[in-house]
Scaffold this motif. Structure first.
Motif, mmCIF file in Angstrom:
data_model
loop_
_atom_site.group_PDB
_atom_site.id
_atom_site.type_symbol
_atom_site.label_atom_id
_atom_site.label_comp_id
_atom_site.label_asym_id
_atom_site.label_seq_id
_atom_site.Cartn_x
_atom_site.Cartn_y
_atom_site.Cartn_z
ATOM 1 N N ASN A 187 0.839 -1.191 0.000
ATOM 2 C CA ASN A 187 0.000 0.000 0.000
ATOM 3 C C ASN A 187 0.883 1.252 0.000
ATOM 4 O OD1 ASN A 187 0.843 0.439 2.752
ATOM 5 N ND2 ASN A 187 -0.760 -0.973 3.418
ATOM 6 N N LEU A 188 0.245 2.392 0.059
ATOM 7 C CA LEU A 188 0.961 3.665 -0.005
ATOM 8 C C LEU A 188 1.954 3.806 1.147
ATOM 9 C CD1 LEU A 188 1.457 6.470 -1.180
ATOM 10 C CD2 LEU A 188 -0.558 7.290 0.062
ATOM 11 N N ASP A 189 1.577 3.378 2.342
ATOM 12 C CA ASP A 189 2.484 3.493 3.487
ATOM 13 C C ASP A 189 3.756 2.679 3.269
ATOM 14 O OD1 ASP A 189 0.822 5.198 4.863
ATOM 15 O OD2 ASP A 189 -0.207 3.599 5.958
ATOM 16 N N ASP A 190 3.620 1.503 2.654
ATOM 17 C CA ASP A 190 4.809 0.693 2.353
ATOM 18 C C ASP A 190 5.739 1.436 1.401
ATOM 19 O OD1 ASP A 190 3.916 -1.506 3.887
ATOM 20 O OD2 ASP A 190 2.650 -2.175 2.243
ATOM 21 N N ARG A 191 5.169 2.040 0.376
ATOM 22 C CA ARG A 191 5.990 2.764 -0.606
ATOM 23 C C ARG A 191 6.600 4.013 0.025
ATOM 24 N NH1 ARG A 191 1.567 1.039 -3.645
ATOM 25 N NH2 ARG A 191 0.497 3.038 -3.504
ATOM 26 N N ARG A 192 5.822 4.721 0.826
ATOM 27 C CA ARG A 192 6.339 5.929 1.471
ATOM 28 C C ARG A 192 7.528 5.601 2.361
ATOM 29 N NH1 ARG A 192 3.768 7.941 5.076
ATOM 30 N NH2 ARG A 192 4.416 10.104 4.975
ATOM 31 N N HIS A 196 11.304 7.150 1.888
ATOM 32 C CA HIS A 196 12.063 7.763 2.974
ATOM 33 C C HIS A 196 13.404 7.052 3.158
ATOM 34 C CE1 HIS A 196 9.495 10.859 4.754
ATOM 35 N NE2 HIS A 196 8.442 10.074 4.574
ATOM 36 N N SER A 197 13.405 5.729 3.034
ATOM 37 C CA SER A 197 14.661 4.975 3.159
ATOM 38 C C SER A 197 15.632 5.370 2.058
ATOM 39 C CB SER A 197 14.381 3.468 3.095
ATOM 40 O OG SER A 197 13.588 3.051 4.174
ATOM 41 N N LEU A 198 15.122 5.508 0.839
ATOM 42 C CA LEU A 198 15.971 5.916 -0.281
ATOM 43 C C LEU A 198 16.602 7.280 -0.033
ATOM 44 C CD1 LEU A 198 17.091 5.821 -3.145
ATOM 45 C CD2 LEU A 198 14.852 6.574 -3.983
ATOM 46 N N ILE A 199 15.793 8.222 0.415
ATOM 47 C CA ILE A 199 16.311 9.574 0.677
ATOM 48 C C ILE A 199 17.327 9.538 1.806
ATOM 49 C CG2 ILE A 199 15.647 11.870 1.507
ATOM 50 C CD1 ILE A 199 12.966 11.471 0.035
ATOM 51 N N SER A 200 17.066 8.739 2.843
ATOM 52 C CA SER A 200 17.985 8.659 3.981
ATOM 53 C C SER A 200 19.297 7.985 3.600
ATOM 54 C CB SER A 200 17.326 7.884 5.136
ATOM 55 O OG SER A 200 16.152 8.529 5.577
ATOM 56 N N ASP A 227 6.617 14.307 -12.130
ATOM 57 C CA ASP A 227 5.189 13.966 -12.174
ATOM 58 C C ASP A 227 4.816 12.872 -11.179
ATOM 59 O OD1 ASP A 227 4.859 15.809 -14.196
ATOM 60 O OD2 ASP A 227 5.111 14.332 -15.807
ATOM 61 N N HIS A 228 5.783 12.362 -10.433
ATOM 62 C CA HIS A 228 5.531 11.274 -9.490
ATOM 63 C C HIS A 228 5.042 11.866 -8.163
ATOM 64 C CE1 HIS A 228 5.910 7.649 -7.159
ATOM 65 N NE2 HIS A 228 6.367 6.971 -8.190
ATOM 66 N N GLU A 229 3.727 11.923 -8.012
ATOM 67 C CA GLU A 229 3.124 12.614 -6.869
ATOM 68 C C GLU A 229 3.533 12.011 -5.529
ATOM 69 O OE1 GLU A 229 -1.353 13.877 -5.240
ATOM 70 O OE2 GLU A 229 -1.090 12.907 -7.194
ATOM 71 N N GLU A 230 3.560 10.687 -5.434
ATOM 72 C CA GLU A 230 3.916 10.039 -4.167
ATOM 73 C C GLU A 230 5.322 10.418 -3.737
ATOM 74 O OE1 GLU A 230 1.213 5.955 -4.623
ATOM 75 O OE2 GLU A 230 3.397 5.854 -4.437
ATOM 76 N N PHE A 231 6.260 10.332 -4.663
ATOM 77 C CA PHE A 231 7.645 10.643 -4.324
ATOM 78 C C PHE A 231 7.827 12.120 -4.003
ATOM 79 C CE2 PHE A 231 11.788 12.216 -5.819
ATOM 80 C CZ PHE A 231 12.599 11.590 -4.890
ATOM 81 N N GLU A 237 8.045 16.197 2.569
ATOM 82 C CA GLU A 237 8.001 15.855 3.992
ATOM 83 C C GLU A 237 9.380 15.904 4.630
ATOM 84 O OE1 GLU A 237 6.187 12.059 4.308
ATOM 85 O OE2 GLU A 237 4.217 12.730 3.583
ATOM 86 N N THR A 238 10.415 15.652 3.847
ATOM 87 C CA THR A 238 11.785 15.678 4.367
ATOM 88 C C THR A 238 12.390 17.086 4.346
ATOM 89 O OG1 THR A 238 12.724 15.161 2.185
ATOM 90 C CG2 THR A 238 12.146 13.303 3.613
#
Length: 245
Positions: A187-192, A196-200, A227-231, A237-238
């Motif tokens: 779900n979205l929380d898993d991807r989010r 965050h892990s990628l950015i960290s 155009d990737h709204e989730e990312f 957020e960061t």
């Protein structure tokens, strides 16, 4: 539960026989018969009275068994679903961290040549990112547009080091988006969490280089990430955003 219904059936049988004995022996004064046919009639009476009750109890027990079986089946299905999800996530994690290592290795060899004070100097790794940022700031102080900075960045990035940094980062975001889909049980929380892990896990100077690429490099990867709204939401957020330069 089965013990409960068995006890209830025995209790009903005792109640029926008890009522019969009280009614005919104690109230009506009938004596215990020594005639076999009388006992046959008595057994028919008891059987006819208790038969429907016992059949009903059997039906209730059957329904209860089916209900318990459905619960067990639902649990097994959910467990199998979770096992499939966990296996997919393990495969994803392997791919994800391999790409993180590729990204880190690629940035360790990052260098860029920039003309400065009538000389062309090469800047490596973090120094290269800082120097590009300084030059962009100088261009902004002189009123340069995004298009002018894009042209300048294309000229100094002849070996496509900046583009390669953006391309690898974009590929990791795509892996998260394509592997952790809703259809695969995520779900979205898993991807989010993975964004965050990628950015960290991305070195901050390298992340700034990615943001520069998003703002100034005209390529499909930059357009896709923009155009990737989730990312983009996770990026905000960061405390980061596209277009900060």
């Amino acid at each position: 539960m089965i013990y409960k219904y068995t006890t209830l059936a025995l209790l009903l049988m005792c109640v029926v026989i008890g009522i019969y004995v009280v009614q005919f022996h104690f109230i009506l004064g009938y004596k215990i018969s020594h005639n076999t046919s009388d006992w046959v009639d008595f057994s028919d009476f008891v059987g006819g009275l208790l038969g429907p009750l016992l059949s009903f109890l059997s039906f209730v027990l059957l329904l209860h068994s089916l209900k318990q079986q459905n619960r067990a089946n639902a649990f097994l299905i959910e467990e199998a679903k979770n096992n499939r999800k966990n296996e997919k996530f393990r495969v994803f994690e392997t791919h994800f961290f391999n790409l993180i290592n590729v990204q880190r290795t690629s940035f360790d060899t990052f260098d860029i040549s920039i003309k400065y004070a009538n000389t062309c100097a090469k800047f490596n790794h973090v120094d290269g990112v800082i120097k590009i940022e300084d030059c962009i700031q100088e261009f902004r102080n002189k009123g340069a547009s995004d298009a002018e900075i894009t042209t300048w960045l294309d000229n100094i990035d002849c070996s496509e080091k900046v583009y390669n940094t953006l391309r690898i980062f974009c590929n990791i975001v795509k892996v998260i988006s394509e592997k952790l889909t809703d259809d695969n049980g995520f779900n979205l929380d898993d991807r989010r969490q993975q964004y965050h892990s990628l950015i960290s896990l991305t070195e901050f100077s390298q992340l700034r280089m990615v943001l520069m690429g998003l703002q100034f490099i005209d390529c499909p990867q930059a357009k896709w990430l923009q155009d990737h709204e989730e990312f983009v939401n996770v990026l905000k957020e960061t405390g980061l955003d596209i277009g900060i330069y």
